[in-house]
Design an enzyme around this catalytic site. Structure first.
Site, short mmCIF file in Angstrom:
data_model
loop_
_atom_site.label_atom_id
_atom_site.label_comp_id
_atom_site.label_asym_id
_atom_site.label_seq_id
_atom_site.Cartn_x
_atom_site.Cartn_y
_atom_site.Cartn_z
N SER A 142 0.82 -1.05 0.08
CA SER A 142 0.11 -0.13 -0.03
C SER A 142 0.70 1.20 0.15
O SER A 142 1.97 1.32 0.47
CB SER A 142 -0.95 0.23 1.29
OG SER A 142 -1.46 1.41 1.46
N TYR A 155 -1.73 -0.24 10.37
CA TYR A 155 -1.56 -0.96 8.97
C TYR A 155 -0.75 -0.48 8.09
O TYR A 155 0.05 -1.19 7.49
CB TYR A 155 -3.24 -0.33 8.23
CG TYR A 155 -3.52 -0.81 6.85
CD1 TYR A 155 -3.75 -2.07 6.54
CD2 TYR A 155 -3.11 0.09 5.79
CE1 TYR A 155 -4.17 -2.49 5.19
CE2 TYR A 155 -3.19 -0.32 4.55
CZ TYR A 155 -3.64 -1.30 4.28
OH TYR A 155 -4.00 -1.99 2.69
N LYS A 159 2.46 -2.75 6.31
CA LYS A 159 2.64 -2.66 4.90
C LYS A 159 4.12 -1.94 4.61
O LYS A 159 4.75 -2.48 3.53
CB LYS A 159 1.66 -1.74 4.14
CG LYS A 159 0.22 -2.41 4.16
CD LYS A 159 -0.06 -3.56 3.64
CE LYS A 159 -1.17 -4.10 3.47
NZ LYS A 159 -1.32 -5.31 2.54
#
Length: 262
Positions: A142, A155, A159
């Site tokens: 991401s 998150y 990533k």
């Protein structure tokens, strides 16, 4: 120019019942590959496979379930005879909010799905086939792994680690196996709904190409990285965001310039 032709090859795509995973499976299938789609439930995996085509197989396998992953690899070899491509796409984000507000359970789930699962599936694919025959691994990261922002820190950290893992595995597995990643921006998926659903026009306005991403935008890039068209690319992360990151940088530069004038 080498075309992205995958006839005779077989791909496993984790987290492929919808969104980017399903789009990647469809792109790989369209390029000629046999495709195995996994999902948390057998029903979702089978339904997704039926929508892709006759060379697609759906298998229920939660991304972090080692026994299910091993069985999926075995069934793939039994059905198609090879595992040439692995797309580590399964992802989750239960840890919304500041990093320091997260409990261990939510943090561990984020890391298990977003980081450990790609290690697990890569290990199984390499041991079962790729180690002797070569192959291509593509991880779905991401742009969050390349930047920082509020409320998605857990998150983003997972990533960022996946991007680093991509480079590490490229060194460890080359030259037989290439390992790359894609880093999508805001894409029209269920996982990213909070980022676009209530304010899509505003997000599109901040995107140089004038729209949010579609799963197919990322699926076609994954197909490129899986194919011989990218045969001299490994350890790289391909940003697919319509220009969102460069526009964010320009906005930050303008804000700093304004602050400096006071």
């Amino acid at each position: 120019m080498t075309e992205a032709t995958l006839a005779g090859r077989t791909a496993i795509v984790t987290g492929a019942s919808r969104g980017i995973g399903l789009a990647a499976a469809a792109a790989l299938h369209g390029a000629g590959a046999n495709v195995v789609l996994t999902s948390r439930t057998e029903e979702a995996a089978v339904a997704a496979a039926s929508s892709v085509g006759d060379r697609a197989l759906g298998i229920g396998a939660h991304a972090t379930d080692g026994a299910a992953a091993r069985l999926c690899v075995e069934q793939t070899l039994e059905r198609f005879g090879s595992i040439d491509i692995l797309v580590n796409n399964a992802g989750t984000n239960p840890a919304f909010g500041p990093v320091l507000s997260q409990d261990h359970g939510r943090f561990a789930k984020t890391m298990d799905v977003n980081l450990w699962a790609p290690i697990l599936w890569s290990k199984l694919a390499v041991e079962a086939w790729m180690g002797d025959h070569g192959g291509s691994i593509v991880n779905t990261a991401s742009i969050g792994g390349l930047s920082v922002g509020p409320d998605l820190g857990g998150y983003h950290v997972s990533k960022a680690a996946l991007i680093h893992l991509t480079k590490q595995l490229a060194i460890e597995l080359g030259p037989q196996i290439r390992v790359n990643a894609v880093a999508p921006g805001v894409v029209r998926t269920r996982l990213a709904e909070a980022l676009w659903k209530e304010h899509e026009p505003a997000v599109a306005d901040r995107t140089p190409l004038g729209r949010i991403g579609e799963p197919d935008d990322v699926g076609s890039a994954i197909c490129f990285l899986a194919s011989d068209a990218s045969s001299w690319i490994t350890g790289e992360t391909l940003v697919i965001d319509g220009g969102q990151m460069i526009n964010a940088g320009a906005a930050a530069d303008a804000a700093m310039a304004t602050a400096g004038s006071h």
